[in-house]
Scaffold this motif. Structure first.
Motif, short mmCIF file in Angstrom:
data_model
loop_
_atom_site.label_atom_id
_atom_site.label_comp_id
_atom_site.label_asym_id
_atom_site.label_seq_id
_atom_site.Cartn_x
_atom_site.Cartn_y
_atom_site.Cartn_z
N THR A 1 -19.87 -24.47 8.91
CA THR A 1 -20.59 -23.30 8.38
C THR A 1 -21.55 -23.71 7.27
OG1 THR A 1 -18.76 -22.83 6.86
CG2 THR A 1 -18.77 -21.63 8.97
N ARG B 1 -16.38 -30.02 7.24
CA ARG B 1 -16.49 -31.09 6.25
C ARG B 1 -15.73 -30.79 4.97
NH1 ARG B 1 -21.20 -31.62 4.22
NH2 ARG B 1 -22.32 -29.86 5.14
N THR C 1 -12.62 -20.04 7.34
CA THR C 1 -13.56 -21.13 7.07
C THR C 1 -14.93 -20.46 6.99
OG1 THR C 1 -13.59 -21.57 9.46
CG2 THR C 1 -12.30 -23.06 8.11
N ASP D 1 -9.93 -27.73 -6.04
CA ASP D 1 -8.96 -27.46 -4.98
C ASP D 1 -7.98 -26.42 -5.50
OD1 ASP D 1 -10.01 -29.39 -3.35
OD2 ASP D 1 -8.47 -30.89 -3.79
N LYS E 1 -1.76 -28.03 -0.98
CA LYS E 1 -3.11 -27.47 -1.00
C LYS E 1 -3.18 -26.23 -0.11
CE LYS E 1 -7.85 -29.07 -0.28
NZ LYS E 1 -8.71 -30.22 -0.54
N GLY F 1 -9.67 -25.32 -0.13
CA GLY F 1 -10.61 -26.36 -0.57
C GLY F 1 -12.01 -25.77 -0.65
C1 BTN Z 1 -12.15 -30.03 0.51
O1 BTN Z 1 -11.13 -29.62 -0.02
O2 BTN Z 1 -12.27 -31.21 0.83
C2 BTN Z 1 -13.25 -29.04 0.77
C3 BTN Z 1 -13.04 -28.31 2.04
C4 BTN Z 1 -14.12 -27.31 2.35
C5 BTN Z 1 -13.95 -26.73 3.74
C6 BTN Z 1 -14.91 -25.61 4.01
S1 BTN Z 1 -14.53 -24.76 5.50
C7 BTN Z 1 -16.03 -23.91 5.43
C8 BTN Z 1 -17.09 -24.86 4.91
N1 BTN Z 1 -17.71 -25.60 6.00
C9 BTN Z 1 -17.40 -26.88 5.97
O3 BTN Z 1 -17.77 -27.73 6.81
N2 BTN Z 1 -16.62 -27.15 4.92
C10 BTN Z 1 -16.37 -25.98 4.12
#
Ligand code: BTN
Length: 242
Positions: free
Chosen positions: A16, A44, A60, A104, A111, A114
């Motif tokens: 996203t 990601r 997400t 976090d 967790k 994120g």
């Molecule tokens: C982390 O804790 O490493 C960060 C995670 C973030 C995930 C979210 S899901 C929606 C948005 N799109 C992504 O590709 N990543 C963030």
């Protein structure tokens, strides 16, 4: 800023955050818009990691933040606003979360959420940000991850769209408190900080050590008391929690 009043709901997307970045490039996103996906095939995480979430069971999404007076120098405030907002939303569900620096969200050493903030900087206009949030909602099994979800913690299934809108309310409230009511987000963030003032194990470029988090600098660096070397400041990639 009204968060989620405009919602783009996708069945499946790579990430996203990528989808939002493309729309921003085309000038097609307004501040507060949320891009939500039932499934991300290349979600990601921070530090170049992947974000895995069982499709249809979790939130997400990415939130586009524009027209908020943030610059490179005070961008850490955005992390604080979002992390505190997620904490406050979880508190309303009866859950006691803490914030693991930089952003976090944890419940009892596991967790639950994120955050991946990607800033778009330009000399000619205020900073714009894509705030990606992954919140574990109804997923009950996590293979190889030290993670938990709202359902695991409360024992109750939570409908995703209702959860999104309650979270959006809490985030909006957090923005409002900071920008309209001069709320001291920094003090609140410190109260909620994971492992604050506790002796714990970390590693940095010199190896493993026992240290104590003693503060956060004005630009968001983590200040850790390392017995022999005194207080050290770390940026995100320079320290690992063990
Ligand atoms: C982390 O804790 O490493 C960060 C995670 C973030 C995930 C979210 S899901 C929606 C948005 N799109 C992504 O590709 N990543 C963030």
């Amino acid at each position: 800023m009204r968060i989620g009043q405009k919602l783009i709901h996708l069945e499946s997307v790579d990430s996203t955050n990528n989808y939002a970045a493309n729309l921003v490039k085309q000038g097609r996103l307004t501040s507060g818009t949320v891009i939500l996906a039932d499934e991300q095939v290349s979600g990601r995480g921070q530090r170049g990691t992947e974000w895995h979430a069982e499709p249809g069971k979790n939130l997400t999404f990415s939130l586009f933040v524009d027209e908020v007076n943030l610059s490179v120098n005070n961008q850490f405030i955005l992390s604080q606003i979002i992390a505190v907002g997620i904490h406050d939303f979880l508190e309303k569900q009866g859950l006691n979360a803490s914030i693991k620096w930089p952003n976090d969200v944890y419940i009892n050493d596991k967790k639950i959420a994120g955050i991946l903030i990607e800033n778009q900087l330009s000399s000619s206009r205020p900073m714009r940000s894509i705030v990606g949030i992954g919140l574990n909602v109804n997923q009950c099994e996590f293979v190889d991850f030290n993670a938990t979800s709202i359902q695991l913690e409360t024992g109750v299934f939570h409908p995703l769209l209702d959860t999104l809108y309650s979270l959006a309310d809490a985030l909006e409230h957090s923005f409002h408190a900071v920008f309209s009511e001069n709320f001291d987000i920094n003090s609140r963030y410190m109260q909620l900080l994971y492992q604050y003032q506790q002796s714990c194990r970390y590693s940095d470029e010199k190896g493993e050590f026992m240290g104590e988090i003693v503060g956060i600098s004005s630009i968001g660096k983590l200040q850790v008391l390392k017995s022999e070397e005194g207080i050290q400041e770390y940026s995100f990639k320079e320290i690992v929690f063990l």
